[in-house]
Design an enzyme around this catalytic site. Structure first.
Site, PDB file in Angstrom:
ATOM      1  N   THR A   1     -58.627  38.900 -32.536  1.00 44.76           N
ATOM      2  CA  THR A   1     -57.650  39.259 -33.528  1.00 44.76           C
ATOM      3  C   THR A   1     -57.695  38.652 -34.919  1.00 44.76           C
ATOM      4  O   THR A   1     -58.640  37.708 -35.081  1.00 44.76           O
ATOM      5  CB  THR A   1     -56.267  38.540 -32.661  1.00 44.76           C
ATOM      6  OG1 THR A   1     -55.120  38.501 -33.993  1.00 44.76           O
ATOM      7  CG2 THR A   1     -56.530  37.023 -32.294  1.00 44.76           C
ATOM      8  N   ASP A   2     -57.021  39.399 -35.900  1.00 42.47           N
ATOM      9  CA  ASP A   2     -57.257  38.892 -37.124  1.00 42.47           C
ATOM     10  C   ASP A   2     -56.704  37.156 -37.364  1.00 42.47           C
ATOM     11  O   ASP A   2     -57.024  36.543 -38.311  1.00 42.47           O
ATOM     12  CB  ASP A   2     -56.339  39.604 -38.136  1.00 42.47           C
ATOM     13  CG  ASP A   2     -54.873  39.695 -37.909  1.00 42.47           C
ATOM     14  OD1 ASP A   2     -54.321  39.198 -36.725  1.00 42.47           O
ATOM     15  OD2 ASP A   2     -54.421  40.384 -38.846  1.00 42.47           O
ATOM     16  N   GLU A   3     -55.884  36.988 -36.490  1.00 41.42           N
ATOM     17  CA  GLU A   3     -55.140  35.599 -36.638  1.00 41.42           C
ATOM     18  C   GLU A   3     -56.364  34.346 -36.480  1.00 41.42           C
ATOM     19  O   GLU A   3     -55.809  33.240 -36.840  1.00 41.42           O
ATOM     20  CB  GLU A   3     -54.032  35.371 -35.342  1.00 41.42           C
ATOM     21  CG  GLU A   3     -52.966  36.276 -35.689  1.00 41.42           C
ATOM     22  CD  GLU A   3     -51.700  36.124 -34.708  1.00 41.42           C
ATOM     23  OE1 GLU A   3     -51.481  34.647 -34.551  1.00 41.42           O
ATOM     24  OE2 GLU A   3     -50.942  36.761 -34.604  1.00 41.42           O
TER      25      GLU A   3
ATOM     26  N   TYR B   1     -52.410  29.734 -29.729  1.00 50.39           N
ATOM     27  CA  TYR B   1     -52.848  31.379 -29.411  1.00 50.39           C
ATOM     28  C   TYR B   1     -53.903  31.478 -30.166  1.00 50.39           C
ATOM     29  O   TYR B   1     -54.864  31.902 -29.481  1.00 50.39           O
ATOM     30  CB  TYR B   1     -51.762  32.214 -29.697  1.00 50.39           C
ATOM     31  CG  TYR B   1     -52.274  33.524 -29.787  1.00 50.39           C
ATOM     32  CD1 TYR B   1     -52.612  34.497 -28.678  1.00 50.39           C
ATOM     33  CD2 TYR B   1     -52.451  34.226 -31.031  1.00 50.39           C
ATOM     34  CE1 TYR B   1     -53.306  35.598 -28.778  1.00 50.39           C
ATOM     35  CE2 TYR B   1     -52.817  35.724 -31.147  1.00 50.39           C
ATOM     36  CZ  TYR B   1     -53.235  36.143 -29.668  1.00 50.39           C
ATOM     37  OH  TYR B   1     -53.899  37.551 -29.884  1.00 50.39           O
TER      38      TYR B   1
ATOM     39  N   LYS C   1     -57.979  32.129 -29.051  1.00 51.97           N
ATOM     40  CA  LYS C   1     -58.636  33.396 -29.247  1.00 51.97           C
ATOM     41  C   LYS C   1     -60.038  33.251 -29.921  1.00 51.97           C
ATOM     42  O   LYS C   1     -61.000  33.629 -29.611  1.00 51.97           O
ATOM     43  CB  LYS C   1     -57.873  34.462 -29.970  1.00 51.97           C
ATOM     44  CG  LYS C   1     -56.772  35.084 -29.206  1.00 51.97           C
ATOM     45  CD  LYS C   1     -56.975  35.952 -28.004  1.00 51.97           C
ATOM     46  CE  LYS C   1     -57.566  37.300 -28.457  1.00 51.97           C
ATOM     47  NZ  LYS C   1     -58.071  38.107 -27.231  1.00 51.97           N
TER      48      LYS C   1
HETATM   49  P1  NAD Z   1     -50.084  41.670 -23.685  1.00 53.67           P
HETATM   50  O1  NAD Z   1     -49.643  40.360 -23.452  1.00 53.67           O
HETATM   51  O2  NAD Z   1     -49.239  42.841 -23.624  1.00 53.67           O
HETATM   52  O3  NAD Z   1     -51.215  42.273 -22.382  1.00 53.67           O
HETATM   53  C1  NAD Z   1     -51.961  41.161 -21.774  1.00 53.67           C
HETATM   54  C2  NAD Z   1     -52.362  41.795 -20.452  1.00 53.67           C
HETATM   55  O4  NAD Z   1     -53.397  40.776 -19.907  1.00 53.67           O
HETATM   56  C3  NAD Z   1     -51.282  41.790 -19.299  1.00 53.67           C
HETATM   57  O5  NAD Z   1     -51.371  43.036 -18.785  1.00 53.67           O
HETATM   58  C4  NAD Z   1     -51.387  40.602 -18.506  1.00 53.67           C
HETATM   59  O6  NAD Z   1     -51.009  40.809 -17.105  1.00 53.67           O
HETATM   60  C5  NAD Z   1     -53.175  40.477 -18.531  1.00 53.67           C
HETATM   61  N1  NAD Z   1     -53.460  39.159 -18.254  1.00 53.67           N
HETATM   62  C6  NAD Z   1     -52.933  37.937 -18.873  1.00 53.67           C
HETATM   63  N2  NAD Z   1     -53.584  36.966 -18.218  1.00 53.67           N
HETATM   64  C7  NAD Z   1     -54.622  37.386 -17.403  1.00 53.67           C
HETATM   65  C8  NAD Z   1     -55.516  37.033 -16.476  1.00 53.67           C
HETATM   66  N3  NAD Z   1     -55.565  35.652 -16.385  1.00 53.67           N
HETATM   67  N4  NAD Z   1     -56.502  37.783 -15.835  1.00 53.67           N
HETATM   68  C9  NAD Z   1     -56.053  38.952 -15.877  1.00 53.67           C
HETATM   69  N5  NAD Z   1     -55.348  39.639 -16.563  1.00 53.67           N
HETATM   70  C10 NAD Z   1     -54.369  38.894 -17.370  1.00 53.67           C
HETATM   71  O7  NAD Z   1     -51.094  41.790 -24.872  1.00 53.67           O
HETATM   72  P2  NAD Z   1     -51.403  42.915 -25.672  1.00 53.67           P
HETATM   73  O8  NAD Z   1     -50.583  42.722 -26.825  1.00 53.67           O
HETATM   74  O9  NAD Z   1     -51.699  44.178 -25.301  1.00 53.67           O
HETATM   75  O10 NAD Z   1     -52.800  42.367 -26.189  1.00 53.67           O
HETATM   76  C11 NAD Z   1     -54.113  42.685 -25.771  1.00 53.67           C
HETATM   77  C12 NAD Z   1     -55.227  41.974 -26.563  1.00 53.67           C
HETATM   78  O11 NAD Z   1     -55.532  42.471 -27.716  1.00 53.67           O
HETATM   79  C13 NAD Z   1     -55.256  40.264 -26.345  1.00 53.67           C
HETATM   80  O12 NAD Z   1     -56.552  39.956 -26.304  1.00 53.67           O
HETATM   81  C14 NAD Z   1     -54.616  40.107 -27.810  1.00 53.67           C
HETATM   82  O13 NAD Z   1     -55.148  38.896 -28.176  1.00 53.67           O
HETATM   83  C15 NAD Z   1     -55.386  41.232 -28.639  1.00 53.67           C
HETATM   84  N6  NAD Z   1     -54.643  41.629 -29.945  1.00 53.67           N
HETATM   85  C16 NAD Z   1     -53.244  42.047 -29.706  1.00 53.67           C
HETATM   86  C17 NAD Z   1     -52.655  42.294 -30.977  1.00 53.67           C
HETATM   87  C18 NAD Z   1     -51.287  42.795 -31.119  1.00 53.67           C
HETATM   88  O14 NAD Z   1     -50.818  43.058 -31.951  1.00 53.67           O
HETATM   89  N7  NAD Z   1     -50.652  42.908 -29.868  1.00 53.67           N
HETATM   90  C19 NAD Z   1     -53.265  42.570 -32.153  1.00 53.67           C
HETATM   91  C20 NAD Z   1     -54.633  41.990 -32.183  1.00 53.67           C
HETATM   92  C21 NAD Z   1     -55.350  41.523 -30.959  1.00 53.67           C
HETATM   93  O1  TDX Z   2     -37.957  37.050 -33.247  1.00 51.35           O
HETATM   94  C1  TDX Z   2     -38.846  36.934 -34.242  1.00 51.35           C
HETATM   95  N1  TDX Z   2     -38.646  36.939 -35.573  1.00 51.35           N
HETATM   96  C2  TDX Z   2     -39.597  36.862 -36.411  1.00 51.35           C
HETATM   97  O2  TDX Z   2     -39.263  36.816 -37.755  1.00 51.35           O
HETATM   98  C3  TDX Z   2     -40.366  37.254 -33.897  1.00 51.35           C
HETATM   99  C4  TDX Z   2     -40.677  37.483 -32.380  1.00 51.35           C
HETATM  100  C5  TDX Z   2     -41.188  37.328 -34.771  1.00 51.35           C
HETATM  101  N2  TDX Z   2     -40.886  37.038 -36.162  1.00 51.35           N
HETATM  102  C6  TDX Z   2     -42.033  37.154 -37.134  1.00 51.35           C
HETATM  103  C7  TDX Z   2     -43.282  36.448 -36.802  1.00 51.35           C
HETATM  104  C8  TDX Z   2     -44.277  36.990 -37.382  1.00 51.35           C
HETATM  105  O3  TDX Z   2     -44.451  36.899 -38.897  1.00 51.35           O
HETATM  106  O4  TDX Z   2     -42.380  38.557 -37.226  1.00 51.35           O
HETATM  107  C9  TDX Z   2     -44.000  38.383 -37.388  1.00 51.35           C
HETATM  108  C10 TDX Z   2     -44.701  39.089 -36.260  1.00 51.35           C
HETATM  109  O5  TDX Z   2     -44.555  38.343 -35.029  1.00 51.35           O
HETATM  110  P1  TDX Z   2     -45.083  38.784 -33.753  1.00 51.35           P
HETATM  111  O6  TDX Z   2     -44.415  39.814 -33.275  1.00 51.35           O
HETATM  112  O7  TDX Z   2     -44.660  37.556 -32.582  1.00 51.35           O
HETATM  113  O8  TDX Z   2     -46.491  38.739 -33.629  1.00 51.35           O
HETATM  114  P2  TDX Z   2     -47.568  38.016 -34.444  1.00 51.35           P
HETATM  115  O9  TDX Z   2     -47.307  36.337 -34.218  1.00 51.35           O
HETATM  116  O10 TDX Z   2     -47.820  38.246 -35.729  1.00 51.35           O
HETATM  117  O11 TDX Z   2     -48.849  38.287 -33.557  1.00 51.35           O
HETATM  118  C11 TDX Z   2     -49.144  39.619 -33.068  1.00 51.35           C
HETATM  119  O12 TDX Z   2     -50.316  40.051 -33.807  1.00 51.35           O
HETATM  120  C12 TDX Z   2     -51.707  39.453 -33.552  1.00 51.35           C
HETATM  121  C13 TDX Z   2     -49.487  39.666 -31.624  1.00 51.35           C
HETATM  122  O13 TDX Z   2     -48.603  38.991 -30.910  1.00 51.35           O
HETATM  123  C14 TDX Z   2     -50.810  38.752 -31.363  1.00 51.35           C
HETATM  124  O14 TDX Z   2     -51.220  39.016 -29.905  1.00 51.35           O
HETATM  125  C15 TDX Z   2     -52.038  39.539 -32.258  1.00 51.35           C
HETATM  126  O15 TDX Z   2     -53.099  38.801 -32.086  1.00 51.35           O
END
Ligand code: NAD
Ligand code: TDX
Length: 337
Positions: free
Chosen positions: A129-131, A157, A161
């Protein structure tokens, strides 16, 4: 390689991005076989892939990445791994960091060791992730994260990562495991758990509830459509250079207040539906990704993240799929209203 038969193990394929990736790959690479290895935590949902569950090219294995024996069994016959499984919600990591360290660090190490032991994996894509880069200041719009930006994660988090990324890269250097790492910005699209800001706000507004905006609302995120992300991951899986990191971004920076106003406009609600709430602890101010490397080396470009059209389509998906998200909203979570 695109036309040949492959068997890919996808961890976390029942989550948001993983399930979109499974569906995308089955469509784009019809000769590939997919093993979806997922522990089905609160975020894992078999309903995300109900439409492919009976496809003979798809197999679901209920397993935890911390379980070496289950992994070795599931990995048998696979040539590649795409590792999405993680605890992914920043607010949950602030409430309790332990599942994040356990899955994102220890689980990644167990998975890497299982692959090393097997010796048959030709490619391991670790989804980061970019975070991990920390935050950028609001008053320097010229600055973006490149692959050379030092890691400075600020939340439990992102720290977990970053540890997973570094472990994966160390297995390439030390053991020659064929690892490639991606670091992507915020995804949006269908099947995102309604604790993340876009599905949370959209589903709240559909139900006539206010949206909890953290702090001053000026924090900036770079929004990428999940299918653009899937396309980038497929490019890295097929053509990425081993041992390298690829940033993936949408070139679509939005402050949270602007994002909220756009959602309110698209749904037809007034600004009175904004509920300002206390800020997130350690809330990163701004993320912005420089995707030059993946663009120039792999020819990838975001084509589905145009704002506000892509956001409007996503909102329509949540409007049309209430039966998907309603059961999830009933569950307890630190942020789901
Ligand atoms: P999500 O939380 O929707 O899904 C996570 C999945 O992993 C779920 O299906 C969960 O059951 C499974 N999981 C969790 N712990 C596990 C374990 N111990 N063993 C096997 N399976 C397990 O997450 P997402 O938003 O789809 O993110 C997927 C990946 O992409 C993550 O690695 C996250 O860090 C990365 N990522 C997410 C975003 C975003 O905006 N959502 C952005 C950049 C990177
Ligand atoms: O209720 C809320 N109110 C609010 O203002 C929530 C849930 C979030 N926010 C803000 C916090 C963040 O600045 O919105 C922005 C986005 O929040 P999230 O949806 O929780 O995402 P973020 O924390 O940016 O992280 C997401 O992007 C990077 C994913 O959850 C991560 O898994 C990924 O790595």
């Amino acid at each position: 390689m695109a036309g040949s038969e492959r068997r890919i193990l996808i961890t976390g394929g029942a989550g948001f991005i993983g399930s979109n990736f499974v569906r995308f790959v089955m469509h784009e690479r019809p000769r590939w076989r997919i093993v979806n290895y997922d522990a089905l935590t609160y975020a894992g949902n078999p309903a995300n892939l109900a439409d492919v569950a009976d496809d003979p090219r798809y197999e679901f294995v209920h397993g935890d990445i911390r379980d070496r024996d289950d992994l070795v069994h599931a990995l048998s016959g696979c040539d590649s791994v795409v590792h999405f499984a993680a605890e992914s919600h920043v607010d949950r990591s602030i409430a309790d960091a332990s599942p994040f360290v356990s899955t994102n660090v220890l689980g990644t190490q167990v998975l890497l060791d299982a692959c090393r032991e097997l010796g048959t994996i030709e490619r391991f894509v670790h989804i980061g992730t970019d975070e991990v880069y920390g935050e950028l200041p609001l008053d320097r719009p010229d600055l973006k994260f490149t692959e050379q930006t030092p890691l400075k994660p600020n939340s439990p988090y992102s720290a977990s990562k970053a540890a997973g990324d570094l472990l994966a890269l160390s297995y390439h250097t030390t053991f020659g495991l064929p690892v490639v790492v991606t670091r992507c910005s915020n995804n949006f699209g269908p099947y995102q758990y309604p604790e993340k800001v876009i599905p949370l706000f959209v589903t709240n507004l559909i139900d006539g509830q206010k949206v909890p905006l953290y702090g001053d609302g000026l924090n900036v995120r770079d929004w990428l459509h999940v299918i653009d992300h899937c396309e980038a991951v497929l490019a890295v899986l097929e053509r990425g250079e081993l041992g390298e990191v690829y940033n993936i971004g949408g070139n679509n920076e939005q402050s949270n207040i602007k994002l909220t106003h756009t959602i309110l406009d698209l749904i037809g609600c007034g600004k009175d539906m904004i509920q300002p709430v206390e800020d997130r602890l350690g809330h990163d101010r701004r993320y912005a990704i420089d995707s030059t490397k993946i663009q120039s080396e792999l020819g990838w470009r975001a084509t589905r993240s145009t704002w506000p059209e892509a956001l409007a389509q996503t909102i329509d998906w949540y409007k049309s799929n209430e039966s998907w998200w309603r059961p999830l909203k009933q569950r307890t979570s630190p942020t789901v209203a």
